[in-house]
Every structure is written in structure tokens, then in C-alpha cells.
Design a protein around this motif. Structure first.
Motif, short mmCIF file in Angstrom:
data_model
loop_
_atom_site.label_atom_id
_atom_site.label_comp_id
_atom_site.label_asym_id
_atom_site.label_seq_id
_atom_site.Cartn_x
_atom_site.Cartn_y
_atom_site.Cartn_z
N LYS A 114 0.82 -1.20 0.00
CA LYS A 114 0.00 0.00 0.00
C LYS A 114 0.86 1.26 0.00
CE LYS A 114 -4.14 -1.91 2.17
NZ LYS A 114 -5.01 -1.60 1.01
N GLU A 115 1.92 1.25 0.80
CA GLU A 115 2.82 2.41 0.85
C GLU A 115 3.46 2.66 -0.51
OE1 GLU A 115 5.39 1.22 3.98
OE2 GLU A 115 4.09 1.99 5.58
N PHE A 116 3.82 1.61 -1.20
CA PHE A 116 4.42 1.74 -2.54
C PHE A 116 3.42 2.36 -3.52
CE2 PHE A 116 5.13 0.13 -6.82
CZ PHE A 116 6.47 0.42 -7.02
N ILE A 117 2.17 1.89 -3.46
CA ILE A 117 1.14 2.40 -4.38
C ILE A 117 0.86 3.87 -4.11
CG2 ILE A 117 -1.29 2.19 -5.02
CD1 ILE A 117 -1.02 -0.83 -4.48
N VAL A 118 0.76 4.24 -2.83
CA VAL A 118 0.52 5.63 -2.47
C VAL A 118 1.67 6.51 -2.93
CG1 VAL A 118 0.30 7.24 -0.52
CG2 VAL A 118 -1.00 5.11 -0.53
N HIS A 119 2.91 6.03 -2.73
CA HIS A 119 4.09 6.78 -3.15
C HIS A 119 4.09 6.99 -4.67
CE1 HIS A 119 8.16 8.35 -2.89
NE2 HIS A 119 8.53 7.54 -3.87
N ALA A 120 3.50 6.07 -5.40
CA ALA A 120 3.42 6.18 -6.86
C ALA A 120 2.32 7.16 -7.30
CB ALA A 120 3.17 4.81 -7.48
N GLY A 121 1.56 7.68 -6.33
CA GLY A 121 0.55 8.68 -6.67
C GLY A 121 -0.83 8.13 -6.94
N VAL A 124 -5.83 4.71 -2.76
CA VAL A 124 -6.22 3.46 -2.13
C VAL A 124 -7.25 3.78 -1.05
CG1 VAL A 124 -3.94 2.41 -2.53
CG2 VAL A 124 -4.40 3.57 -0.37
N ALA A 125 -7.92 2.75 -0.56
CA ALA A 125 -8.83 2.94 0.57
C ALA A 125 -8.03 3.40 1.79
CB ALA A 125 -9.57 1.64 0.87
N ASP A 126 -8.66 4.20 2.66
CA ASP A 126 -8.00 4.64 3.88
C ASP A 126 -7.54 3.42 4.69
OD1 ASP A 126 -8.53 7.25 3.19
OD2 ASP A 126 -10.32 7.40 4.46
N TYR A 127 -6.33 3.50 5.23
CA TYR A 127 -5.80 2.35 5.97
C TYR A 127 -4.86 2.82 7.07
CZ TYR A 127 -1.30 2.96 3.61
OH TYR A 127 -0.11 3.47 3.18
N ALA A 128 -4.57 1.92 7.98
CA ALA A 128 -3.62 2.20 9.05
C ALA A 128 -3.00 0.90 9.52
CB ALA A 128 -4.30 2.91 10.22
N LYS A 129 -1.75 0.98 9.99
CA LYS A 129 -1.10 -0.19 10.59
C LYS A 129 -1.59 -0.36 12.02
CE LYS A 129 3.24 -0.01 12.01
NZ LYS A 129 3.28 -0.48 13.43
N VAL A 130 -1.90 -1.59 12.39
CA VAL A 130 -2.38 -1.87 13.74
C VAL A 130 -1.55 -3.01 14.33
CG1 VAL A 130 -4.31 -2.67 15.13
CG2 VAL A 130 -4.72 -1.10 13.23
N HIS A 180 -0.53 -9.74 15.96
CA HIS A 180 0.44 -9.62 14.88
C HIS A 180 0.13 -8.37 14.08
CE1 HIS A 180 1.51 -14.20 14.78
NE2 HIS A 180 2.03 -13.56 15.81
N PRO A 181 1.09 -7.84 13.33
CA PRO A 181 0.82 -6.63 12.54
C PRO A 181 -0.36 -6.85 11.58
CG PRO A 181 3.16 -7.10 12.57
CD PRO A 181 2.48 -8.28 13.20
N LEU A 182 -1.29 -5.89 11.61
CA LEU A 182 -2.46 -5.94 10.75
C LEU A 182 -2.59 -4.64 9.99
CD1 LEU A 182 -5.13 -7.38 13.26
CD2 LEU A 182 -3.79 -8.68 11.59
N VAL A 183 -3.35 -4.68 8.91
CA VAL A 183 -3.76 -3.48 8.21
C VAL A 183 -5.25 -3.27 8.48
CG1 VAL A 183 -4.06 -2.36 5.97
CG2 VAL A 183 -2.03 -3.76 6.39
N TRP A 184 -5.58 -2.10 8.99
CA TRP A 184 -6.99 -1.72 9.20
C TRP A 184 -7.38 -0.91 7.98
CZ3 TRP A 184 -9.57 -1.41 14.40
CH2 TRP A 184 -10.88 -0.88 14.32
#
Length: 228
Positions: A114-121, A124-130, A180-184
Motif C-alpha cells: 500500500k505504501e508503494f502504491i501511495v508513493h506512486a501517486g 487506495v482505501a484509507d488504511y492504518a497499521k495496527v 500480529h501486525p495488521l492493516v486496518w
């Protein structure tokens, strides 16, 4: 006239994994005149049945990997759920692997992806690391419900993700995942899912394939309609 540069294809392609995707890869590669070798732990794997040679062994077996690398001009892998260390080991020995280990690190980790896609401009749907209680409460307040909680590793065919509609349900999932690390991720309504596959060669040439419309049953891809 200036002489035209001619690129001869490598003669042997090596594949980590020998399942149904590898089988389709091998059939296409053989039509193009390549030799194909696969490494898979299952004797007479789907790919092994149609390629030139199969090395029977685990994908993280250093000896098997070295044998595959020695027999191949260029290597690739069948799916993203393999140990990135295996690809790094091949690269350290001077082997050409495409996509590279850096690409694999991104594609097998939902947050990095997701971070890569956002960096490419791209949007994406709103998200956060949890990963902690603090991050859980922050995502709960910022993104809200309904949401989809996804593991950062190992998810495919509807696995590793769960739709949650309130805080108590989300907390239950969070605890079940052993924190464990999740994406919300915010759950968004949509009419259909479309896929576009593109490929780029070493010279930068890009081809784009027809758009596919994907039909799912129980969150697992059942039918792809091409063109959409």
C-alpha cells in the motif's frame, strides 16, 4: 543504415515453485523455445509434468536452490509467498532473478504494498497499521467501521482478512491474530473488481493485457471474464 541490436533470449528459465501457475508458464515458455526447470517439493508437480526438468526439494533448501541457479540463465518464482531470503541468496551468487527480491519484499507485505502504491501517486482505501493497543484505538477513531482487518503476510483467496462492523468485533479479531501486525482498511462499496496485468522487459518496453473482470465465491476467485 545502422545495425539493429538483436537480443537473444536466455536458453533456460528456472522457476521456484511447480504448481498450476508454473504449469501455464512452462507451456507458454516451451512454445517460445525456452528450456524450463522447476524446483518443487512434490514429485511430478503440475509444472514438473510439462517442463524439461524438475528438481525435487524444498524452496528454502540451499543445495536445491544452488542446483536450480546453476542450471538456469534467469530465474523467477511462481507466487509471492516464498522466503525472500531464497531469492536474495540466488542474487548474492550473481544469478538474475526477475522480479527482484526487492519487488518480492513489497508484494508479499500488504502494508509495504500500500505504501508503494501511495508513493506512486495512486489512490487506495484509507488504511492504518495496527500492531499495538494505541494503534488499534487510533485506527478505530480515524477510519471507523465497517472495516477490513488484514494480516500483513500470508493472505490470499480470502484468507488472512475479516470484515468488522464494531469495536468489540474488531478487538476480538485483533486478539485472535495474537496481535500480529495488521492493516486496518476502510471497507468501501463497489460494483465489481477489475484486474489489469502489465509487463515490462529489461529494455523498458511495456505491454498491457486486456482488462479482466473477476467473479468471487466466498472471497475466492471463481471466474475471470476477459475482456471485462
Amino acid at each position: 543504415m545502422p545495425s539493429q541490436k538483436i537480443f537473444l533470449p536466455p536458453s533456460t528459465l528456472g522457476m521456484l515453485g511447480g504448481g498450476q501457475l508454473g504449469r501455464m508458464f512452462a507451456l507458454a515458455a516451451k512454445q517460445m523455445g525456452y528450456r524450463v526447470i522447476t524446483l518443487d517439493k512434490t514429485p511430478h508437480s503440475p509444472m514438473g509434468q510439462v517442463c524439461d526438468e524438475q528438481i525435487v526439494g524444498d524452496l528454502d533448501d540451499p543445495d536445491a536452490l544452488e542446483r536450480l541457479g546453476d542450471k538456469s540463465n534467469i530465474l523467477t518464482y511462481e507466487f509471492e509467498h516464498i522466503d525472500v531470503g531464497c531469492v536474495e541468496m540466488l542474487e548474492e551468487k550473481g544469478k538474475i532473478v526477475r522480479p527482484s527480491s526487492n519487488v518480492l519484499k513489497i508484494t508479499q507485505h500488504r502494508l509495504f504494498e500500500k505504501e508503494f502504491i501511495v508513493h506512486a501517486g495512486l489512490r487506495v482505501a484509507d488504511y492504518a497499521k495496527v500492531e499495538s493497543n494505541t494503534e488499534f484505538d487510533a485506527a478505530c477513531a480515524k477510519i471507523g467501521f465497517p472495516a477490513v482487518l488484514k494480516t500483513v503476510h500470508g493472505g490470499y483467496d480470502g484468507k488472512g482478512q475479516c470484515i468488522v462492523r464494531d469495536k468489540s468485533q474488531a478487538l476480538k479479531v485483533f486478539n485472535a491474530m495474537k496481535r500480529h501486525p495488521l492493516v486496518w482498511e476502510k471497507k468501501i462499496p463497489f460494483l465489481k473488481e477489475l484486474s489489469i496485468i502489465a509487463a515490462r522487459d529489461a529494455e523498458g518496453n511495456v505491454v498491457v493485457y486486456p482488462v479482466s473482470e473477476n467473479m468471487h465465491i466466498d472471497n475466492i476467485l471463481d471466474t475471470a471474464i476477459v475482456p471485462a
